[in-house]
Design a protein around this motif. Structure first.
Motif, PDB file in Angstrom:
ATOM      1  N   ARG A  29       0.854  -1.294   0.076  1.00 37.66           N
ATOM      2  CA  ARG A  29      -0.181   0.363  -0.259  1.00 37.66           C
ATOM      3  C   ARG A  29       1.425   1.353   0.135  1.00 37.66           C
ATOM      4  O   ARG A  29       1.231   2.248  -0.619  1.00 37.66           O
ATOM      5  CB  ARG A  29      -0.837   0.082   1.098  1.00 37.66           C
ATOM      6  N   LYS A  30       1.601   0.656   0.647  1.00 36.56           N
ATOM      7  CA  LYS A  30       2.889   2.537   0.714  1.00 36.56           C
ATOM      8  C   LYS A  30       3.234   2.271  -0.599  1.00 36.56           C
ATOM      9  O   LYS A  30       4.083   3.779  -0.978  1.00 36.56           O
ATOM     10  CB  LYS A  30       4.079   1.890   1.749  1.00 36.56           C
ATOM     11  N   SER A  31       3.836   1.518  -1.479  1.00 37.85           N
ATOM     12  CA  SER A  31       3.239   1.693  -3.010  1.00 37.85           C
ATOM     13  C   SER A  31       3.018   1.797  -3.947  1.00 37.85           C
ATOM     14  O   SER A  31       2.488   1.801  -5.364  1.00 37.85           O
ATOM     15  CB  SER A  31       4.695   0.644  -3.334  1.00 37.85           C
ATOM     16  N   PHE A  32       1.996   2.080  -3.333  1.00 30.54           N
ATOM     17  CA  PHE A  32       0.794   2.818  -4.068  1.00 30.54           C
ATOM     18  C   PHE A  32      -0.296   0.653  -4.567  1.00 30.54           C
ATOM     19  O   PHE A  32      -0.987   1.819  -5.521  1.00 30.54           O
ATOM     20  CB  PHE A  32       0.692   3.670  -4.916  1.00 30.54           C
ATOM     21  N   PHE A  33      -0.145   0.247  -4.234  1.00 31.69           N
ATOM     22  CA  PHE A  33      -0.797  -0.504  -4.781  1.00 31.69           C
ATOM     23  C   PHE A  33      -1.899  -0.952  -4.093  1.00 31.69           C
ATOM     24  O   PHE A  33      -2.238  -0.766  -3.211  1.00 31.69           O
ATOM     25  CB  PHE A  33       0.677  -1.914  -5.591  1.00 31.69           C
ATOM     26  N   ARG A  34      -3.639  -1.992  -4.757  1.00 36.49           N
ATOM     27  CA  ARG A  34      -4.192  -1.718  -3.507  1.00 36.49           C
ATOM     28  C   ARG A  34      -4.402  -2.834  -3.855  1.00 36.49           C
ATOM     29  O   ARG A  34      -5.471  -2.972  -2.877  1.00 36.49           O
ATOM     30  CB  ARG A  34      -5.336  -0.701  -4.428  1.00 36.49           C
ATOM     31  N   ARG A  35      -5.226  -3.546  -4.786  1.00 37.93           N
ATOM     32  CA  ARG A  35      -5.431  -4.295  -5.588  1.00 37.93           C
ATOM     33  C   ARG A  35      -4.422  -5.281  -5.979  1.00 37.93           C
ATOM     34  O   ARG A  35      -3.678  -5.683  -6.120  1.00 37.93           O
ATOM     35  CB  ARG A  35      -6.175  -4.463  -6.687  1.00 37.93           C
ATOM     36  N   LEU A  36      -4.880  -6.797  -5.291  1.00 37.35           N
ATOM     37  CA  LEU A  36      -4.288  -8.306  -6.185  1.00 37.35           C
ATOM     38  C   LEU A  36      -3.806  -8.366  -8.305  1.00 37.35           C
ATOM     39  O   LEU A  36      -2.466  -8.909  -8.486  1.00 37.35           O
ATOM     40  CB  LEU A  36      -4.566  -9.397  -6.069  1.00 37.35           C
ATOM     41  N   SER A  37      -5.355  -7.666  -8.483  1.00 36.06           N
ATOM     42  CA  SER A  37      -4.979  -8.432  -9.766  1.00 36.06           C
ATOM     43  C   SER A  37      -4.134  -6.027 -10.418  1.00 36.06           C
ATOM     44  O   SER A  37      -3.673  -6.676 -11.395  1.00 36.06           O
ATOM     45  CB  SER A  37      -6.408  -7.983 -10.402  1.00 36.06           C
ATOM     46  N   PRO A  51       9.980   0.299  -6.423  1.00 41.49           N
ATOM     47  CA  PRO A  51      10.456   0.596  -4.579  1.00 41.49           C
ATOM     48  C   PRO A  51      10.099   0.015  -3.458  1.00 41.49           C
ATOM     49  O   PRO A  51       9.108  -0.773  -3.398  1.00 41.49           O
ATOM     50  CB  PRO A  51       9.741   2.043  -4.704  1.00 41.49           C
ATOM     51  N   ASN A  52      10.745  -0.483  -3.170  1.00 44.38           N
ATOM     52  CA  ASN A  52      10.525  -1.381  -1.181  1.00 44.38           C
ATOM     53  C   ASN A  52      10.193  -2.941  -1.536  1.00 44.38           C
ATOM     54  O   ASN A  52       9.008  -2.994  -0.873  1.00 44.38           O
ATOM     55  CB  ASN A  52       9.374  -0.503  -0.455  1.00 44.38           C
ATOM     56  N   PHE A  53      10.351  -3.161  -3.046  1.00 46.31           N
ATOM     57  CA  PHE A  53       9.806  -4.628  -3.273  1.00 46.31           C
ATOM     58  C   PHE A  53      11.290  -5.537  -2.966  1.00 46.31           C
ATOM     59  O   PHE A  53      12.160  -5.495  -3.325  1.00 46.31           O
ATOM     60  CB  PHE A  53       9.886  -4.698  -4.282  1.00 46.31           C
ATOM     61  N   GLY A  54      11.435  -7.064  -2.504  1.00 47.52           N
ATOM     62  CA  GLY A  54      12.130  -8.062  -2.354  1.00 47.52           C
ATOM     63  C   GLY A  54      11.582  -9.282  -2.833  1.00 47.52           C
ATOM     64  O   GLY A  54      10.532  -9.679  -3.105  1.00 47.52           O
ATOM     65  N   ARG A  55      12.812 -10.114  -2.867  1.00 45.92           N
ATOM     66  CA  ARG A  55      12.606 -11.507  -3.066  1.00 45.92           C
ATOM     67  C   ARG A  55      11.076 -12.051  -2.422  1.00 45.92           C
ATOM     68  O   ARG A  55       9.903 -12.482  -2.655  1.00 45.92           O
ATOM     69  CB  ARG A  55      13.212 -12.238  -2.719  1.00 45.92           C
ATOM     70  N   ARG A  56      11.224 -11.515  -0.457  1.00 47.85           N
ATOM     71  CA  ARG A  56       9.658 -12.313  -0.178  1.00 47.85           C
ATOM     72  C   ARG A  56       8.553 -12.001  -0.738  1.00 47.85           C
ATOM     73  O   ARG A  56       7.607 -11.811  -0.545  1.00 47.85           O
ATOM     74  CB  ARG A  56      10.451 -11.618   1.387  1.00 47.85           C
ATOM     75  N   ILE A  57       8.917 -10.390  -1.314  1.00 44.22           N
ATOM     76  CA  ILE A  57       7.153  -9.327  -1.252  1.00 44.22           C
ATOM     77  C   ILE A  57       6.528 -10.618  -2.492  1.00 44.22           C
ATOM     78  O   ILE A  57       5.527 -10.727  -2.651  1.00 44.22           O
ATOM     79  CB  ILE A  57       7.700  -8.441  -1.451  1.00 44.22           C
ATOM     80  N   VAL A  58       7.652 -10.210  -3.730  1.00 46.38           N
ATOM     81  CA  VAL A  58       6.908 -10.872  -4.383  1.00 46.38           C
ATOM     82  C   VAL A  58       6.636 -12.704  -4.780  1.00 46.38           C
ATOM     83  O   VAL A  58       5.857 -13.395  -5.208  1.00 46.38           O
ATOM     84  CB  VAL A  58       8.823 -11.022  -5.953  1.00 46.38           C
ATOM     85  N   GLU A  59       7.322 -13.800  -3.946  1.00 46.20           N
ATOM     86  CA  GLU A  59       7.263 -14.325  -3.075  1.00 46.20           C
ATOM     87  C   GLU A  59       5.898 -15.412  -3.283  1.00 46.20           C
ATOM     88  O   GLU A  59       5.276 -15.734  -3.027  1.00 46.20           O
ATOM     89  CB  GLU A  59       8.223 -15.777  -2.568  1.00 46.20           C
ATOM     90  N   ALA A  60       5.600 -13.849  -1.804  1.00 48.25           N
ATOM     91  CA  ALA A  60       4.521 -13.908  -0.891  1.00 48.25           C
ATOM     92  C   ALA A  60       3.200 -13.490  -1.968  1.00 48.25           C
ATOM     93  O   ALA A  60       2.052 -14.376  -2.390  1.00 48.25           O
ATOM     94  CB  ALA A  60       3.998 -12.318  -0.284  1.00 48.25           C
ATOM     95  N   ILE A  61       3.677 -12.939  -2.836  1.00 46.27           N
ATOM     96  CA  ILE A  61       2.372 -12.153  -3.956  1.00 46.27           C
ATOM     97  C   ILE A  61       2.211 -13.853  -5.347  1.00 46.27           C
ATOM     98  O   ILE A  61       0.808 -13.694  -5.672  1.00 46.27           O
ATOM     99  CB  ILE A  61       3.315 -11.542  -4.785  1.00 46.27           C
ATOM    100  N   LYS A  62       2.599 -13.968  -5.133  1.00 41.95           N
ATOM    101  CA  LYS A  62       3.088 -15.546  -6.633  1.00 41.95           C
ATOM    102  C   LYS A  62       2.035 -16.545  -5.859  1.00 41.95           C
ATOM    103  O   LYS A  62       1.050 -17.417  -5.776  1.00 41.95           O
ATOM    104  CB  LYS A  62       4.054 -15.843  -6.923  1.00 41.95           C
ATOM    105  N   ALA A  63       2.884 -17.085  -4.377  1.00 44.84           N
ATOM    106  CA  ALA A  63       2.196 -17.852  -3.413  1.00 44.84           C
ATOM    107  C   ALA A  63       0.667 -17.550  -3.440  1.00 44.84           C
ATOM    108  O   ALA A  63      -0.560 -18.261  -3.265  1.00 44.84           O
ATOM    109  CB  ALA A  63       2.399 -17.540  -2.374  1.00 44.84           C
ATOM    110  N   GLU A  64       0.273 -16.351  -3.159  1.00 40.38           N
ATOM    111  CA  GLU A  64      -0.901 -16.130  -2.920  1.00 40.38           C
ATOM    112  C   GLU A  64      -1.988 -15.563  -4.396  1.00 40.38           C
ATOM    113  O   GLU A  64      -3.233 -16.422  -4.012  1.00 40.38           O
ATOM    114  CB  GLU A  64      -1.829 -14.371  -2.636  1.00 40.38           C
ATOM    115  N   ARG A  65      -1.753 -14.850  -5.240  1.00 37.81           N
ATOM    116  CA  ARG A  65      -2.223 -16.212  -6.518  1.00 37.81           C
ATOM    117  C   ARG A  65      -2.966 -17.311  -6.732  1.00 37.81           C
ATOM    118  O   ARG A  65      -3.318 -17.640  -7.353  1.00 37.81           O
ATOM    119  CB  ARG A  65      -1.354 -14.962  -7.466  1.00 37.81           C
TER     120      ARG A  65
END
Length: 77
Positions: A29-37, A51-65
């Protein structure tokens, strides 16, 4: 473009309605994302360039999708 205020509170695409950890949601949300889509069509490299993205965040997004895709495929059967 849909404004965040136009979305119902129970919209399953809102980050707050996913199983993502709260710290991950706060960072997104700090990076202005609001939706998984918002990540549709983005590959790992594109996400890591945010900005402020790392491997853990990318993996969390992929796992949730993947979890949502699996749940929707199971419910369609």
């Amino acid at each position: 473009m849909i404004d965040i205020d136009d979305l119902p509170d129970n919209d399953p695409d809102l980050l707050e309605n996913t199983a993502l950890p709260k710290p991950v949601i706060a960072r997104l949300r700090k990076s202005f994302f609001r939706r998984l889509s918002d990540f549709d069509g983005m590959d790992d490299i594109e996400m890591l360039r945010q900005p402020n993205f790392g491997r853990r965040i990318v993996e969390a997004i992929k796992a949730e999708r993947a979890r949502i895709a699996t749940n929707s495929a199971c419910s369609d059967s």
